[in-house]
Write a protein that holds these residues in place. Sequence first.
Motif, mmCIF file in Angstrom:
data_model
loop_
_atom_site.group_PDB
_atom_site.id
_atom_site.type_symbol
_atom_site.label_atom_id
_atom_site.label_comp_id
_atom_site.label_asym_id
_atom_site.label_seq_id
_atom_site.Cartn_x
_atom_site.Cartn_y
_atom_site.Cartn_z
ATOM 1 N N ARG A 88 7.705 7.261 -0.535
ATOM 2 C CA ARG A 88 8.183 6.116 -1.302
ATOM 3 C C ARG A 88 8.966 5.140 -0.435
ATOM 4 N NH1 ARG A 88 10.369 7.615 -6.622
ATOM 5 N NH2 ARG A 88 11.427 5.619 -6.439
ATOM 6 N N HIS A 105 1.229 10.727 -7.922
ATOM 7 C CA HIS A 105 2.492 10.533 -7.214
ATOM 8 C C HIS A 105 3.159 9.246 -7.704
ATOM 9 C CE1 HIS A 105 0.701 13.616 -4.718
ATOM 10 N NE2 HIS A 105 1.838 13.740 -4.062
ATOM 11 N N ARG A 106 2.654 8.100 -7.270
ATOM 12 C CA ARG A 106 3.228 6.831 -7.734
ATOM 13 C C ARG A 106 2.887 6.586 -9.202
ATOM 14 N NH1 ARG A 106 5.345 3.016 -4.387
ATOM 15 N NH2 ARG A 106 5.198 3.385 -2.135
ATOM 16 N N TRP A 119 -2.834 0.825 -12.254
ATOM 17 C CA TRP A 119 -2.312 -0.413 -11.661
ATOM 18 C C TRP A 119 -3.004 -1.577 -12.335
ATOM 19 C CZ3 TRP A 119 -2.308 4.068 -9.003
ATOM 20 C CH2 TRP A 119 -1.223 4.346 -8.156
ATOM 21 N N GLN A 169 -1.080 -4.921 -4.722
ATOM 22 C CA GLN A 169 -0.841 -3.515 -5.053
ATOM 23 C C GLN A 169 -1.869 -2.570 -4.424
ATOM 24 O OE1 GLN A 169 0.128 -3.046 -9.373
ATOM 25 N NE2 GLN A 169 -0.245 -5.255 -9.466
ATOM 26 N N GLU A 179 -0.581 0.349 -2.271
ATOM 27 C CA GLU A 179 -0.056 1.486 -3.029
ATOM 28 C C GLU A 179 -1.184 2.357 -3.572
ATOM 29 O OE1 GLU A 179 2.512 0.129 -6.089
ATOM 30 O OE2 GLU A 179 4.001 -0.741 -4.719
ATOM 31 N N GLU A 193 -1.897 6.201 -2.691
ATOM 32 C CA GLU A 193 -1.978 7.206 -3.757
ATOM 33 C C GLU A 193 -3.158 8.144 -3.538
ATOM 34 O OE1 GLU A 193 -1.084 9.222 -7.343
ATOM 35 O OE2 GLU A 193 0.095 7.792 -6.176
#
Length: 290
Positions: A57, A197-198, A202, A213, A216, A220
Amino acid sequence: MAGGRIVKSGRGPDLEKWPSRVAAARRSGRIPETKELYGNWCRDGYEIKLVDIPAWRLAVLDPVPVPARLTRPHTVVRAMQNERQPLGLTKPVQGRALRLIQALITAAEAEGHTCSAGQTGFAPPSHRRRRAHPHFTVTAQGQPVGFLVLQEQDRTEHVATEKELAEAKKHSWVRIPRLDYTPSERLRFILSGGQPHRASEWADAPGRALEEQLAEIAQEVTLRGEAAERRRQDEAEAARQKADPLGSRHGTSPHPVRGGVPRQAPGIPGSGMAPRHATDRVRERGTHTR
Protein backbone atom coordinates in the motif's frame (compact mmCIF):
# COMPACT_ATOMS: atom_id res chain seq x y z
CA MET A 1 -1.15 1.16 23.36
CA ALA A 2 0.64 -2.02 24.45
CA GLY A 3 1.05 -4.48 21.60
CA GLY A 4 -0.81 -2.08 19.27
CA ARG A 5 -4.20 -3.07 20.74
CA ILE A 6 -6.40 -2.01 23.61
CA VAL A 7 -9.99 -2.84 24.54
CA LYS A 8 -12.12 -0.22 26.22
CA SER A 9 -14.64 -1.96 28.46
CA GLY A 10 -17.49 -0.75 30.61
CA ARG A 11 -20.84 0.70 29.67
CA GLY A 12 -22.68 3.96 29.33
CA PRO A 13 -22.01 7.20 27.43
CA ASP A 14 -18.24 7.11 27.91
CA LEU A 15 -17.91 3.79 26.07
CA GLU A 16 -20.22 4.96 23.30
CA LYS A 17 -17.91 7.93 22.59
CA TRP A 18 -14.94 5.78 21.51
CA PRO A 19 -15.94 5.39 17.83
CA SER A 20 -16.10 9.17 17.43
CA ARG A 21 -12.80 9.54 19.30
CA VAL A 22 -11.12 7.07 16.93
CA ALA A 23 -12.56 8.95 13.94
CA ALA A 24 -11.24 12.23 15.35
CA ALA A 25 -7.80 10.66 15.86
CA ARG A 26 -7.75 9.60 12.20
CA ARG A 27 -8.53 13.16 11.11
CA SER A 28 -5.99 14.71 13.46
CA GLY A 29 -2.98 13.91 11.27
CA ARG A 30 -1.05 12.62 14.29
CA ILE A 31 -1.09 8.97 13.24
CA PRO A 32 2.26 7.95 11.65
CA GLU A 33 2.13 7.64 7.86
CA THR A 34 3.04 3.95 8.04
CA LYS A 35 0.26 3.12 10.55
CA GLU A 36 -3.51 2.76 10.49
CA LEU A 37 -5.94 3.12 13.37
CA TYR A 38 -8.92 0.76 13.55
CA GLY A 39 -11.84 0.63 15.95
CA ASN A 40 -14.47 -2.10 16.22
CA TRP A 41 -16.99 -3.33 18.73
CA CYS A 42 -16.11 -6.69 20.25
CA ARG A 43 -17.48 -8.97 22.96
CA ASP A 44 -15.46 -7.24 25.71
CA GLY A 45 -16.19 -3.67 24.63
CA TYR A 46 -14.59 -1.45 21.96
CA GLU A 47 -11.33 -2.66 20.43
CA ILE A 48 -8.78 -0.12 19.15
CA LYS A 49 -5.80 -1.26 17.07
CA LEU A 50 -2.81 0.54 15.61
CA VAL A 51 -1.40 -1.61 12.81
CA ASP A 52 1.31 -1.35 10.18
CA ILE A 53 0.21 -0.42 6.68
CA PRO A 54 1.24 -3.23 4.28
CA ALA A 55 4.29 -2.45 2.16
CA TRP A 56 2.29 -2.86 -1.07
CA ARG A 57 0.00 0.00 0.00
CA LEU A 58 3.00 2.28 0.51
CA ALA A 59 4.60 1.42 -2.84
CA VAL A 60 4.79 4.19 -5.45
CA LEU A 61 3.21 2.78 -8.61
CA ASP A 62 4.29 3.77 -12.10
CA PRO A 63 1.37 4.89 -14.29
CA VAL A 64 0.14 2.42 -16.89
CA PRO A 65 0.20 4.15 -20.30
CA VAL A 66 -2.97 3.90 -22.37
CA PRO A 67 -2.51 3.91 -26.16
CA ALA A 68 -4.22 6.65 -28.12
CA ARG A 69 -4.99 4.15 -30.91
CA LEU A 70 -5.08 0.37 -31.21
CA THR A 71 -2.47 -0.07 -33.92
CA ARG A 72 -1.37 -3.57 -32.79
CA PRO A 73 -4.13 -4.97 -30.58
CA HIS A 74 -3.48 -7.99 -28.38
CA THR A 75 -5.18 -11.23 -29.47
CA VAL A 76 -7.64 -10.86 -26.59
CA VAL A 77 -8.56 -7.34 -27.71
CA ARG A 78 -8.79 -8.52 -31.31
CA ALA A 79 -11.28 -11.19 -30.26
CA MET A 80 -13.39 -8.45 -28.69
CA GLN A 81 -13.15 -6.28 -31.80
CA ASN A 82 -14.55 -9.16 -33.87
CA GLU A 83 -17.78 -9.20 -31.87
CA ARG A 84 -20.86 -7.43 -33.19
CA GLN A 85 -21.16 -5.53 -29.88
CA PRO A 86 -17.89 -5.93 -27.93
CA LEU A 87 -18.52 -6.68 -24.24
CA GLY A 88 -22.12 -5.58 -24.70
CA LEU A 89 -21.01 -1.93 -24.66
CA THR A 90 -22.60 0.88 -26.63
CA LYS A 91 -20.66 2.39 -29.52
CA PRO A 92 -19.51 5.61 -27.75
CA VAL A 93 -17.49 3.73 -25.10
CA GLN A 94 -16.23 0.70 -27.03
CA GLY A 95 -13.00 2.30 -28.26
CA ARG A 96 -11.99 3.60 -24.85
CA ALA A 97 -12.80 0.30 -23.13
CA LEU A 98 -10.67 -1.68 -25.57
CA ARG A 99 -7.74 0.71 -25.16
CA LEU A 100 -7.96 0.38 -21.37
CA ILE A 101 -7.95 -3.41 -21.69
CA GLN A 102 -4.99 -3.26 -24.10
CA ALA A 103 -3.03 -1.17 -21.57
CA LEU A 104 -3.87 -3.51 -18.68
CA ILE A 105 -2.95 -6.65 -20.61
CA THR A 106 0.35 -5.10 -21.72
CA ALA A 107 1.21 -4.26 -18.10
CA ALA A 108 0.21 -7.75 -16.93
CA GLU A 109 2.33 -9.54 -19.51
CA ALA A 110 5.29 -7.32 -18.61
CA GLU A 111 5.03 -8.88 -15.12
CA GLY A 112 5.09 -12.39 -16.60
CA HIS A 113 1.34 -13.03 -16.40
CA THR A 114 -0.72 -14.61 -19.18
CA CYS A 115 -4.01 -13.40 -20.65
CA SER A 116 -6.91 -15.16 -22.37
CA ALA A 117 -10.27 -14.12 -23.80
CA GLY A 118 -13.57 -15.15 -22.25
CA GLN A 119 -17.15 -14.43 -23.29
CA THR A 120 -16.45 -11.18 -25.12
CA GLY A 121 -19.77 -10.42 -26.82
CA PHE A 122 -22.23 -9.78 -24.02
CA ALA A 123 -22.97 -7.74 -20.90
CA PRO A 124 -24.47 -9.66 -17.96
CA PRO A 125 -27.73 -8.44 -16.42
CA SER A 126 -27.27 -6.24 -13.38
CA HIS A 127 -28.38 -8.90 -10.89
CA ARG A 128 -25.72 -11.34 -12.19
CA ARG A 129 -22.86 -8.96 -12.84
CA ARG A 130 -20.71 -10.31 -9.97
CA ARG A 131 -21.29 -13.98 -10.85
CA ALA A 132 -21.08 -13.81 -14.65
CA HIS A 133 -18.34 -15.36 -16.76
CA PRO A 134 -15.44 -12.94 -17.27
CA HIS A 135 -14.78 -11.04 -20.47
CA PHE A 136 -11.09 -11.91 -20.15
CA THR A 137 -8.76 -13.52 -17.61
CA VAL A 138 -5.26 -12.68 -16.41
CA THR A 139 -3.38 -15.58 -14.77
CA ALA A 140 -0.67 -14.64 -12.25
CA GLN A 141 1.46 -17.46 -10.79
CA GLY A 142 -1.27 -19.96 -11.55
CA GLN A 143 -4.05 -17.81 -10.06
CA PRO A 144 -6.71 -16.81 -12.62
CA VAL A 145 -8.23 -13.36 -12.12
CA GLY A 146 -11.35 -12.75 -14.17
CA PHE A 147 -12.35 -9.32 -15.52
CA LEU A 148 -15.76 -7.94 -16.36
CA VAL A 149 -15.89 -4.54 -18.09
CA LEU A 150 -19.28 -2.94 -17.58
CA GLN A 151 -20.97 0.23 -18.67
CA GLU A 152 -22.52 2.26 -15.85
CA GLN A 153 -26.15 3.37 -16.08
CA ASP A 154 -27.61 6.79 -15.34
CA ARG A 155 -30.90 6.76 -13.43
CA THR A 156 -33.66 9.32 -13.92
CA GLU A 157 -37.18 9.49 -12.57
CA HIS A 158 -39.66 7.85 -14.91
CA VAL A 159 -42.54 9.94 -16.24
CA ALA A 160 -45.54 7.71 -16.85
CA THR A 161 -47.10 7.86 -20.30
CA GLU A 162 -50.85 8.02 -20.92
CA LYS A 163 -50.75 4.47 -22.24
CA GLU A 164 -49.03 3.21 -19.08
CA LEU A 165 -51.55 4.98 -16.89
CA ALA A 166 -54.45 3.51 -18.85
CA GLU A 167 -52.97 -0.01 -18.68
CA ALA A 168 -52.35 0.30 -14.94
CA LYS A 169 -55.95 1.44 -14.43
CA LYS A 170 -57.28 -1.40 -16.53
CA HIS A 171 -55.12 -4.21 -15.12
CA SER A 172 -54.19 -4.48 -11.46
CA TRP A 173 -50.99 -6.40 -12.22
CA VAL A 174 -49.47 -3.66 -14.36
CA ARG A 175 -46.64 -1.82 -12.59
CA ILE A 176 -45.30 1.52 -13.81
CA PRO A 177 -41.51 1.73 -13.36
CA ARG A 178 -40.18 4.40 -11.00
CA LEU A 179 -36.85 4.93 -12.79
CA ASP A 180 -35.44 5.03 -16.30
CA TYR A 181 -31.94 3.71 -16.99
CA THR A 182 -29.71 5.18 -19.68
CA PRO A 183 -26.20 3.95 -20.61
CA SER A 184 -23.55 6.43 -19.52
CA GLU A 185 -19.96 6.88 -20.67
CA ARG A 186 -18.60 5.66 -17.32
CA LEU A 187 -16.99 2.22 -17.09
CA ARG A 188 -16.44 -0.25 -14.26
CA PHE A 189 -13.95 -3.13 -13.93
CA ILE A 190 -14.99 -6.05 -11.70
CA LEU A 191 -12.35 -8.62 -10.68
CA SER A 192 -13.01 -12.16 -9.47
CA GLY A 193 -10.78 -14.99 -8.30
CA GLY A 194 -7.98 -15.03 -5.75
CA GLN A 195 -7.57 -13.15 -2.48
CA PRO A 196 -8.59 -9.47 -2.71
CA HIS A 197 -6.16 -6.85 -1.40
CA ARG A 198 -7.02 -3.30 -2.50
CA ALA A 199 -10.50 -3.99 -3.87
CA SER A 200 -12.45 -6.05 -6.40
CA GLU A 201 -14.04 -3.16 -8.30
CA TRP A 202 -12.71 0.01 -9.93
CA ALA A 203 -14.85 2.58 -11.70
CA ASP A 204 -14.74 6.03 -13.25
CA ALA A 205 -15.24 8.57 -10.49
CA PRO A 206 -15.44 12.38 -10.43
CA GLY A 207 -11.88 13.66 -10.72
CA ARG A 208 -10.39 10.15 -11.08
CA ALA A 209 -10.87 8.28 -14.33
CA LEU A 210 -10.06 4.61 -14.80
CA GLU A 211 -6.92 5.57 -16.71
CA GLU A 212 -5.47 6.82 -13.39
CA GLN A 213 -6.40 3.60 -11.59
CA LEU A 214 -4.91 1.03 -13.97
CA ALA A 215 -1.67 0.81 -11.96
CA GLU A 216 -3.65 -0.25 -8.88
CA ILE A 217 -5.57 -2.85 -10.88
CA ALA A 218 -2.35 -4.26 -12.34
CA GLN A 219 -0.83 -4.41 -8.84
CA GLU A 220 -3.95 -6.17 -7.54
CA VAL A 221 -3.49 -8.98 -10.07
CA THR A 222 0.14 -9.44 -9.02
CA LEU A 223 -0.79 -9.43 -5.31
CA ARG A 224 -3.42 -12.11 -5.83
CA GLY A 225 -0.91 -14.26 -7.69
CA GLU A 226 1.68 -13.87 -4.92
CA ALA A 227 -0.91 -14.75 -2.26
CA ALA A 228 -1.87 -17.90 -4.17
CA GLU A 229 1.78 -18.94 -4.45
CA ARG A 230 2.33 -18.42 -0.70
CA ARG A 231 -0.76 -20.49 0.04
CA ARG A 232 0.49 -23.32 -2.18
CA GLN A 233 3.89 -23.28 -0.48
CA ASP A 234 2.28 -23.32 2.97
CA GLU A 235 0.04 -26.24 1.99
CA ALA A 236 2.98 -28.16 0.52
CA GLU A 237 5.03 -27.60 3.68
CA ALA A 238 2.13 -28.71 5.88
CA ALA A 239 1.68 -31.85 3.78
CA ARG A 240 5.41 -32.58 3.92
CA GLN A 241 5.50 -32.27 7.69
CA LYS A 242 2.43 -34.48 8.03
CA ALA A 243 3.93 -37.18 5.82
CA ASP A 244 7.43 -36.94 7.34
CA PRO A 245 8.21 -39.96 9.56
CA LEU A 246 9.02 -39.29 13.19
CA GLY A 247 12.57 -40.52 12.87
CA SER A 248 13.60 -38.23 10.06
CA ARG A 249 12.02 -35.24 11.80
CA HIS A 250 14.35 -35.83 14.74
CA GLY A 251 17.31 -36.73 12.58
CA THR A 252 17.49 -40.33 13.91
CA SER A 253 16.44 -43.70 12.57
CA PRO A 254 13.85 -45.75 14.53
CA HIS A 255 16.31 -48.71 14.63
CA PRO A 256 20.07 -48.77 15.23
CA VAL A 257 22.07 -48.74 12.02
CA ARG A 258 25.23 -50.70 11.36
CA GLY A 259 27.05 -50.46 8.07
CA GLY A 260 24.24 -48.39 6.57
CA VAL A 261 21.62 -51.14 7.09
CA PRO A 262 19.08 -50.95 9.93
CA ARG A 263 19.57 -53.71 12.46
CA GLN A 264 16.70 -56.17 12.82
CA ALA A 265 16.20 -58.32 15.86
CA PRO A 266 16.09 -62.05 15.11
CA GLY A 267 12.64 -63.40 14.73
CA ILE A 268 9.99 -62.14 12.37
CA PRO A 269 11.82 -60.36 9.52
CA GLY A 270 11.46 -56.63 9.72
CA SER A 271 9.42 -56.76 12.93
CA GLY A 272 12.18 -56.00 15.42
CA MET A 273 10.74 -58.77 17.67
CA ALA A 274 12.88 -61.42 19.32
CA PRO A 275 11.94 -65.12 18.83
CA ARG A 276 9.95 -66.76 21.55
CA HIS A 277 10.75 -70.25 22.78
CA ALA A 278 8.14 -72.94 22.26
CA THR A 279 7.97 -73.65 25.99
CA ASP A 280 7.03 -70.00 26.58
CA ARG A 281 4.02 -70.41 24.29
CA VAL A 282 3.04 -73.67 26.04
CA ARG A 283 3.38 -72.01 29.43
CA GLU A 284 1.11 -69.17 28.27
CA ARG A 285 -1.55 -71.54 26.98
CA GLY A 286 -1.42 -73.40 30.27
CA THR A 287 -1.88 -70.18 32.17
CA HIS A 288 -5.01 -69.23 30.19
CA THR A 289 -6.65 -72.63 30.70
CA ARG A 290 -6.41 -72.57 34.43
